[in-house]
Scaffold this motif. Structure first.
Motif, PDB file in Angstrom:
ATOM      1  N   UNK A 156       0.937  -1.130  -0.008  1.00  0.00           N
ATOM      2  CA  UNK A 156       0.011  -0.083  -0.014  1.00  0.00           C
ATOM      3  C   UNK A 156       1.014   1.075   0.007  1.00  0.00           C
ATOM      4  N   UNK A 157       1.689   1.493   0.890  1.00  0.00           N
ATOM      5  CA  UNK A 157       2.508   2.584   1.151  1.00  0.00           C
ATOM      6  C   UNK A 157       3.954   2.435   1.914  1.00  0.00           C
ATOM      7  N   UNK A 158       4.608   3.448   1.782  1.00  0.00           N
ATOM      8  CA  UNK A 158       5.666   3.308   2.683  1.00  0.00           C
ATOM      9  C   UNK A 158       5.702   4.836   3.370  1.00  0.00           C
ATOM     10  N   UNK A 159       6.279   4.758   4.689  1.00  0.00           N
ATOM     11  CA  UNK A 159       6.482   5.893   5.399  1.00  0.00           C
ATOM     12  C   UNK A 159       7.796   5.933   5.992  1.00  0.00           C
ATOM     13  N   UNK A 160       8.493   7.197   5.580  1.00  0.00           N
ATOM     14  CA  UNK A 160       9.799   7.526   6.101  1.00  0.00           C
ATOM     15  C   UNK A 160      10.057   8.575   6.875  1.00  0.00           C
ATOM     16  N   UNK A 161      11.126   8.367   7.858  1.00  0.00           N
ATOM     17  CA  UNK A 161      11.320   9.539   8.860  1.00  0.00           C
ATOM     18  C   UNK A 161      12.283  10.417   8.318  1.00  0.00           C
ATOM     19  N   UNK A 162      11.971  11.630   8.731  1.00  0.00           N
ATOM     20  CA  UNK A 162      12.930  12.830   8.220  1.00  0.00           C
ATOM     21  C   UNK A 162      13.105  13.846   9.019  1.00  0.00           C
ATOM     22  N   UNK A 222      10.285   4.591   8.543  1.00  0.00           N
ATOM     23  CA  UNK A 222       9.221   4.361   9.699  1.00  0.00           C
ATOM     24  C   UNK A 222       8.663   3.118   9.679  1.00  0.00           C
ATOM     25  N   UNK A 223       7.917   2.798   8.380  1.00  0.00           N
ATOM     26  CA  UNK A 223       7.209   1.412   8.097  1.00  0.00           C
ATOM     27  C   UNK A 223       7.028   1.164   6.769  1.00  0.00           C
ATOM     28  N   UNK A 224       6.654   0.150   6.187  1.00  0.00           N
ATOM     29  CA  UNK A 224       6.030  -0.347   5.122  1.00  0.00           C
ATOM     30  C   UNK A 224       4.643  -0.884   5.324  1.00  0.00           C
ATOM     31  N   UNK A 225       3.841  -0.627   4.631  1.00  0.00           N
ATOM     32  CA  UNK A 225       2.275  -0.934   4.829  1.00  0.00           C
ATOM     33  C   UNK A 225       1.759  -1.881   3.779  1.00  0.00           C
ATOM     34  N   UNK A 226       1.016  -2.851   4.237  1.00  0.00           N
ATOM     35  CA  UNK A 226       0.352  -3.808   3.260  1.00  0.00           C
ATOM     36  C   UNK A 226      -1.136  -3.792   3.689  1.00  0.00           C
ATOM     37  N   UNK A 227      -1.942  -3.690   2.531  1.00  0.00           N
ATOM     38  CA  UNK A 227      -3.411  -3.856   2.464  1.00  0.00           C
ATOM     39  C   UNK A 227      -4.009  -5.131   2.920  1.00  0.00           C
ATOM     40  N   UNK A 266       6.366  -5.330  14.677  1.00  0.00           N
ATOM     41  CA  UNK A 266       7.614  -5.486  14.453  1.00  0.00           C
ATOM     42  C   UNK A 266       8.140  -7.021  13.838  1.00  0.00           C
ATOM     43  N   UNK A 267       8.222  -7.073  12.402  1.00  0.00           N
ATOM     44  CA  UNK A 267       8.878  -8.237  11.976  1.00  0.00           C
ATOM     45  C   UNK A 267      10.040  -8.750  12.573  1.00  0.00           C
ATOM     46  N   UNK A 268      10.505 -10.122  12.515  1.00  0.00           N
ATOM     47  CA  UNK A 268      11.563 -10.600  13.124  1.00  0.00           C
ATOM     48  C   UNK A 268      13.085 -10.137  12.777  1.00  0.00           C
ATOM     49  N   UNK A 269      13.094  -9.379  11.965  1.00  0.00           N
ATOM     50  CA  UNK A 269      14.327  -8.499  11.652  1.00  0.00           C
ATOM     51  C   UNK A 269      14.315  -7.156  12.143  1.00  0.00           C
ATOM     52  N   UNK A 270      13.353  -6.836  12.516  1.00  0.00           N
ATOM     53  CA  UNK A 270      13.272  -5.562  13.432  1.00  0.00           C
ATOM     54  C   UNK A 270      12.752  -4.277  12.698  1.00  0.00           C
ATOM     55  N   UNK A 271      12.355  -4.304  11.549  1.00  0.00           N
ATOM     56  CA  UNK A 271      11.699  -3.341  10.791  1.00  0.00           C
ATOM     57  C   UNK A 271       9.950  -3.130  11.194  1.00  0.00           C
ATOM     58  N   UNK A 272       9.537  -2.153  11.225  1.00  0.00           N
ATOM     59  CA  UNK A 272       8.140  -1.886  11.573  1.00  0.00           C
ATOM     60  C   UNK A 272       7.260  -2.097  10.304  1.00  0.00           C
ATOM     61  N   UNK A 273       6.119  -2.866  10.434  1.00  0.00           N
ATOM     62  CA  UNK A 273       5.033  -3.224   9.547  1.00  0.00           C
ATOM     63  C   UNK A 273       3.956  -2.815   9.647  1.00  0.00           C
ATOM     64  N   UNK A 274       3.200  -2.095   8.893  1.00  0.00           N
ATOM     65  CA  UNK A 274       1.746  -1.658   9.057  1.00  0.00           C
ATOM     66  C   UNK A 274       0.954  -2.668   8.223  1.00  0.00           C
ATOM     67  N   UNK A 275      -0.091  -2.923   9.103  1.00  0.00           N
ATOM     68  CA  UNK A 275      -1.378  -3.777   8.445  1.00  0.00           C
ATOM     69  C   UNK A 275      -2.605  -2.788   8.321  1.00  0.00           C
ATOM     70  N   UNK A 276      -2.784  -2.359   7.097  1.00  0.00           N
ATOM     71  CA  UNK A 276      -3.604  -1.032   6.776  1.00  0.00           C
ATOM     72  C   UNK A 276      -4.688  -1.685   5.915  1.00  0.00           C
ATOM     73  N   UNK A 277      -5.929  -0.912   6.248  1.00  0.00           N
ATOM     74  CA  UNK A 277      -7.060  -1.363   5.280  1.00  0.00           C
ATOM     75  C   UNK A 277      -8.324  -0.819   5.778  1.00  0.00           C
TER      76      UNK A 277
END
Length: 329
Positions: A156-162, A222-227, A266-277
């Motif tokens: 769906x989207x990606x969120x980046x820190x700035x 910040x996160x990657x989001x999946x619908x 947080x997936x096992x590698x440490x990245x934040x994932x959003x479940x979005x819908x």
């Protein structure tokens, strides 16, 4: 005319590359919990897609010594559109140059945001061809719905820190033709967050102020989001994640911005994932006026209903940044 063309030169988010120090755990999460399909492997990378993603892949997972963002890939709307965007990127000084391609796509032009997030834009892509065992009766869907976990439907989207939300927003709007859909503005006029898109989606890209570090140019994710689909799917995922001891950072909750019902893990590698819908809205108005949330409205902009977000939501990104005290040890 040039500005009008620019608005339509980028068509959509094509894929995201994510780094992980735990490739086995990360792949287990995406394949067995989120039901994504492994398409290919090459070197230290594995290529995955959700069952309603039409391209070869939407997620590239690459082994590295720490989690974080590899790159964000955008598909142009035509070969001519790609050439136009490359010219502007070269003029701005953000361009890094061409690569011949990767599994699933042809030549791509690489560039960076003001905060050093790696991105690319491309035109030629490979479309997913399902094996006979995965072929569906639905001719408008690329494969059967998987029976593993609770499968997400698409990226769906990606969120980046700035370090400077406004500078990154302006870059994506001026050089890539993105549209500002919503933003949160402080009393002094600076922006806390911006949500942008090139399609009717309320956002394919967001920038959030990085409260975890004052340093610019770190290119943090910040996160990657999946619908995921509908609320019941989110509740099913909540139970599966809990049973498998996957850390749920926040949610289920409903955002004011985007109106989506979501959850952060947080997936096992440490990245934040959003479940979005659920109720995230679509924008068809060609004269859309960006929705402005004032600083005093921040609470409802972020949480329309649900428990408050933890401090980690605003400060934790990948790659991780050590505190000054920890760095001096």
């Amino acid at each position: 005319m040039e500005n009008e063309l620019k608005r339509f030169d980028v068509a959509q988010l094509a894929h995201v590359e994510m780094f992980t120090p735990n490739p086995d755990g990360t792949l287990w999460f995406f394949k067995e919990i989120l039901g994504m399909t492994e398409v290919d492997r090459e070197g230290q990378s594995v290529y995955l897609r959700s069952y309603e993603d039409f391209y070869h892949h939407s997620l590239k997972i690459t082994e590295r010594n720490e989690p974080g963002l590899g790159h964000v890939s955008w598909r142009a709307s035509s070969k001519n559109a790609l050439e136009r965007r490359v010219k502007d990127l070269e003029k701005s000084g953000a361009g890094k140059g061409w690569i011949d391609g990767d599994l699933g796509h042809g030549a791509a032009y690489q560039f960076v945001t003001p905060d050093n997030h790696n991105m690319e834009i491309l035109w030629d892509v490979d479309y997913y061809q399902a094996p006979e065992s995965e072929c569906t009766l639905l001719k408008n869907r690329p494969q059967k719905r998987p029976t593993r976990g609770v499968p997400v439907r698409r990226i769906d989207h990606v969120n980046l820190l700035s370090s400077n939300v406004t500078a990154n927003k302006k870059f994506m709007m001026s050089d890539l033709g993105f549209n500002l859909r919503e933003h949160v503005v402080k009393n002094d006029g600076s922006e806390i967050g911006t949500w942008l898109s090139v399609s009717p989606l309320v956002h394919e890209l967001a920038f959030m102020g990085d409260q975890g570090t004052p340093e610019p140019g770190l290119g943090r994710l910040h996160h990657i989001a999946f619908w995921y689909g509908f609320p019941q799917h989110l509740h099913d995922l909540s139970e599966i994640l809990t049973e498998n001891e996957i850390q749920i950072e926040a949610g289920p909750l409903k955002h004011g911005v985007s109106q989506a019902m979501c959850m952060y893990v947080f997936e096992p590698g440490g990245n934040r994932i959003e479940l979005f819908g659920d109720s995230g809205y679509l924008i068809f108005d060609p004269d859309w006026k960006p929705v402005k949330w004032e600083e005093g409205e921040l609470e409802k902009a972020i949480i329309y209903y649900g428990a408050p977000l933890p401090d980690s939501y605003f400060k934790r990104g990948t790659p991780f940044v050590k505190s000054p005290a920890a760095a001096n040890k």
